[in-house]
Design a protein around this motif. Structure first.
Motif, PDB file in Angstrom:
ATOM      1  N   ILE A  64     -10.511   1.194  12.641  1.00 40.68           N
ATOM      2  CA  ILE A  64      -9.247   1.760  12.175  1.00 40.68           C
ATOM      3  C   ILE A  64      -9.262   3.226  12.572  1.00 40.68           C
ATOM      4  N   SER A  65      -8.322   3.622  13.410  1.00 50.39           N
ATOM      5  CA  SER A  65      -8.382   4.963  13.992  1.00 50.39           C
ATOM      6  C   SER A  65      -7.624   6.019  13.198  1.00 50.39           C
ATOM      7  N   ASP A  66      -6.670   5.605  12.360  1.00 46.75           N
ATOM      8  CA  ASP A  66      -5.810   6.578  11.691  1.00 46.75           C
ATOM      9  C   ASP A  66      -5.856   6.426  10.171  1.00 46.75           C
ATOM     10  N   PRO A  67      -6.555   7.318   9.466  1.00 47.65           N
ATOM     11  CA  PRO A  67      -6.610   7.237   8.005  1.00 47.65           C
ATOM     12  C   PRO A  67      -5.254   7.430   7.329  1.00 47.65           C
ATOM     13  N   GLU A  68      -4.271   7.932   8.091  1.00 40.81           N
ATOM     14  CA  GLU A  68      -2.946   8.146   7.509  1.00 40.81           C
ATOM     15  C   GLU A  68      -2.010   6.964   7.723  1.00 40.81           C
ATOM     16  N   ALA A  69      -2.520   5.886   8.331  1.00 38.39           N
ATOM     17  CA  ALA A  69      -1.688   4.696   8.514  1.00 38.39           C
ATOM     18  C   ALA A  69      -1.388   4.061   7.162  1.00 38.39           C
ATOM     19  N   PRO A  70      -0.159   3.557   6.963  1.00 38.06           N
ATOM     20  CA  PRO A  70       0.150   2.884   5.690  1.00 38.06           C
ATOM     21  C   PRO A  70      -0.633   1.590   5.566  1.00 38.06           C
ATOM     22  N   VAL A  71      -1.120   1.306   4.367  1.00 36.57           N
ATOM     23  CA  VAL A  71      -1.907   0.094   4.148  1.00 36.57           C
ATOM     24  C   VAL A  71      -1.088  -1.160   4.446  1.00 36.57           C
ATOM     25  N   GLY A  72       0.229  -1.083   4.233  1.00 32.08           N
ATOM     26  CA  GLY A  72       1.092  -2.236   4.511  1.00 32.08           C
ATOM     27  C   GLY A  72       1.083  -2.663   5.960  1.00 32.08           C
ATOM     28  N   SER A  73       0.631  -1.794   6.868  1.00 29.73           N
ATOM     29  CA  SER A  73       0.597  -2.130   8.294  1.00 29.73           C
ATOM     30  C   SER A  73      -0.724  -2.758   8.721  1.00 29.73           C
ATOM     31  N   LEU A  74      -1.670  -2.900   7.794  1.00 31.67           N
ATOM     32  CA  LEU A  74      -3.012  -3.366   8.145  1.00 31.67           C
ATOM     33  C   LEU A  74      -3.150  -4.877   8.016  1.00 31.67           C
ATOM     34  N   SER A  75      -4.129  -5.419   8.730  1.00 34.00           N
ATOM     35  CA  SER A  75      -4.465  -6.839   8.610  1.00 34.00           C
ATOM     36  C   SER A  75      -5.280  -7.074   7.340  1.00 34.00           C
ATOM     37  N   GLY A  76      -5.512  -8.343   7.019  1.00 34.30           N
ATOM     38  CA  GLY A  76      -6.272  -8.675   5.815  1.00 34.30           C
ATOM     39  C   GLY A  76      -7.680  -8.119   5.845  1.00 34.30           C
ATOM     40  N   GLY A  77      -8.348  -8.223   6.989  1.00 34.30           N
ATOM     41  CA  GLY A  77      -9.704  -7.702   7.103  1.00 34.30           C
ATOM     42  C   GLY A  77      -9.747  -6.195   6.986  1.00 34.30           C
ATOM     43  N   GLN A  78      -8.756  -5.517   7.567  1.00 36.07           N
ATOM     44  CA  GLN A  78      -8.696  -4.069   7.471  1.00 36.07           C
ATOM     45  C   GLN A  78      -8.442  -3.619   6.034  1.00 36.07           C
ATOM     46  N   ARG A  79      -7.652  -4.379   5.291  1.00 41.41           N
ATOM     47  CA  ARG A  79      -7.412  -4.040   3.883  1.00 41.41           C
ATOM     48  C   ARG A  79      -8.695  -4.168   3.062  1.00 41.41           C
ATOM     49  N   GLN A  80      -9.503  -5.178   3.380  1.00 40.45           N
ATOM     50  CA  GLN A  80     -10.805  -5.289   2.724  1.00 40.45           C
ATOM     51  C   GLN A  80     -11.643  -4.053   3.014  1.00 40.45           C
ATOM     52  N   ALA A  81     -11.561  -3.564   4.250  1.00 44.19           N
ATOM     53  CA  ALA A  81     -12.318  -2.363   4.615  1.00 44.19           C
ATOM     54  C   ALA A  81     -11.868  -1.159   3.795  1.00 44.19           C
ATOM     55  N   VAL A  82     -10.549  -1.042   3.560  1.00 42.88           N
ATOM     56  CA  VAL A  82     -10.027   0.066   2.757  1.00 42.88           C
ATOM     57  C   VAL A  82     -10.554  -0.045   1.320  1.00 42.88           C
ATOM     58  N   ALA A  83     -10.545  -1.257   0.773  1.00 37.60           N
ATOM     59  CA  ALA A  83     -11.057  -1.454  -0.588  1.00 37.60           C
ATOM     60  C   ALA A  83     -12.542  -1.101  -0.668  1.00 37.60           C
ATOM     61  N   ILE A  84     -13.303  -1.430   0.365  1.00 37.19           N
ATOM     62  CA  ILE A  84     -14.724  -1.084   0.392  1.00 37.19           C
ATOM     63  C   ILE A  84     -14.897   0.428   0.487  1.00 37.19           C
ATOM     64  N   CYS A  85     -14.079   1.087   1.302  1.00 29.80           N
ATOM     65  CA  CYS A  85     -14.141   2.551   1.399  1.00 29.80           C
ATOM     66  C   CYS A  85     -13.862   3.193   0.047  1.00 29.80           C
ATOM     67  N   ARG A  86     -12.910   2.644  -0.693  1.00 33.80           N
ATOM     68  CA  ARG A  86     -12.598   3.201  -2.013  1.00 33.80           C
ATOM     69  C   ARG A  86     -13.811   3.070  -2.942  1.00 33.80           C
ATOM     70  N   ALA A  87     -14.490   1.907  -2.876  1.00 39.84           N
ATOM     71  CA  ALA A  87     -15.682   1.714  -3.697  1.00 39.84           C
ATOM     72  C   ALA A  87     -16.772   2.709  -3.320  1.00 39.84           C
ATOM     73  N   LEU A  88     -16.973   2.915  -2.027  1.00 42.86           N
ATOM     74  CA  LEU A  88     -18.005   3.850  -1.583  1.00 42.86           C
ATOM     75  C   LEU A  88     -17.646   5.287  -1.944  1.00 42.86           C
ATOM     76  N   ASN A  89     -16.358   5.599  -1.919  1.00 38.39           N
ATOM     77  CA  ASN A  89     -15.926   6.943  -2.290  1.00 38.39           C
ATOM     78  C   ASN A  89     -16.177   7.226  -3.767  1.00 38.39           C
ATOM     79  N   LEU A  90     -16.262   6.161  -4.560  1.00 37.86           N
ATOM     80  CA  LEU A  90     -16.598   6.296  -5.978  1.00 37.86           C
ATOM     81  C   LEU A  90     -18.118   6.290  -6.196  1.00 37.86           C
ATOM     82  N   ASN A  91     -18.870   6.338  -5.073  1.00 42.57           N
ATOM     83  CA  ASN A  91     -20.342   6.340  -5.126  1.00 42.57           C
ATOM     84  C   ASN A  91     -20.894   5.074  -5.770  1.00 42.57           C
ATOM     85  N   ALA A  92     -20.266   3.953  -5.476  1.00 46.57           N
ATOM     86  CA  ALA A  92     -20.729   2.682  -6.035  1.00 46.57           C
ATOM     87  C   ALA A  92     -22.106   2.327  -5.487  1.00 46.57           C
ATOM     88  N   LYS A  93     -22.975   1.883  -6.397  1.00 43.95           N
ATOM     89  CA  LYS A  93     -24.305   1.412  -6.011  1.00 43.95           C
ATOM     90  C   LYS A  93     -24.374  -0.109  -6.004  1.00 43.95           C
TER      91      LYS A  93
END
Length: 256
Positions: free
Chosen positions: A137-166
């Motif tokens: 995913i090249s553009d962090p400013e892309a709207p989530v509505g434009s992403l595929s299902g797998g890319q949306r999973q990646a965004v959810a994982i990034c959110r978890a990592l940003n919360l310092n999830a162990k």
């Protein structure tokens, strides 16, 4: 071997007269993908909701990094480093990737008492996470509505990592995804473990589980009936454990 990140001891959950979980003992280790398997109603979701702070156990203990914990809410679990990515994902389609990753935890600065978002800093952080996970995913400013299902999973994982999830719990992450997208999500799951996270994967797809999980725990009728290392089992045995056809499960159910 290092001490497990989370240990569940004798976890019981009752809903009135119904016992949904009975005596669950399980270790969850950093750097490992643990798959929870079982038919609908086996107790997997109830167990995960206890780990996520949505349910309190009726009995038993949970230790995180060796210390006993009692979660009264998902916020408590998040504070202990536990993030749950549910199948629905709960992303805001009209917001950008970076806005979703920082949703509710935006970075701000104050100028003359007026708060402003630190957008460049948030974008840089998200860009780094996307690159680390190799999401393509090249553009962090892309709207989530434009992403595929797998890319949306990646965004959810990034959110978890940003919360310092162990510990990251993934509930049916490949459900309703095409084959190519499923491959991406499985790769993300492995990458999470490789960066040191503990990962719990709930899936009905045995082929996915055998490919990505290091260890598998099988739940049946509210009990943990088996635990297997990936190298020591095969899909046929896992299916027999889930359905109760395996001799070990039949013997266990006779004694209970």
């Amino acid at each position: 071997m290092s001490a497990p990140f989370l240990v569940a001891k004798g976890i019981v959950k009752r809903f009135g007269a119904l016992t949904a979980l009975s005596g669950i003992d399980l270790e969850i280790r950093s750097g490992e993908v643990l798959a929870l398997l079982g038919d609908n109603g086996a107790g997997k979701s109830t167990f995960v909701k206890i780990l996520a702070g949505a349910h309190a156990p009726s009995d038993g203990d949970i230790l995180v990094e060796g210390s006993p914990v009692m979660f009264s809410s998902p916020k408590d679990a998040a504070s202990a480093g536990i993030a749950t990515i549910f199948q629905e994902l709960a992303l805001s389609e009209n917001l950008s990737i970076s806005e979703n990753v920082f949703l509710g935890r935006e970075l701000k600065r104050s100028i003359f008492g007026i708060p402003f978002l630190r957008r460049q800093e948030m974008r840089k952080r998200v860009d780094g996470l996307l690159t680390e996970l190799d999401t393509h995913i090249s553009d962090p400013e892309a709207p989530v509505g434009s992403l595929s299902g797998g890319q949306r999973q990646a965004v959810a994982i990034c959110r978890a990592l940003n919360l310092n999830a162990k510990l990251v719990i993934m509930d049916e992450p490949t459900a309703a995804l095409a084959v190519a997208e499923t491959r991406k999500v499985l790769s993300l799951t492995r990458r999470l473990a490789e960066r040191g996270c503990a990962v719990v994967l709930i899936s009905h797809n045995i082929a996915d589980v055998v490919e990505v999980a290091d260890r598998m725990a099988v739940f049946r009728r509210g009990r943990k009936v088996a635990e297997r290392l990936r190298a020591g089992t095969n899909p046929e045995e896992i299916v027999s454990l889930i359905t109760g056809a395996h001799p070990d499960v039949r013997a266990l159910e006779k004694t209970n």
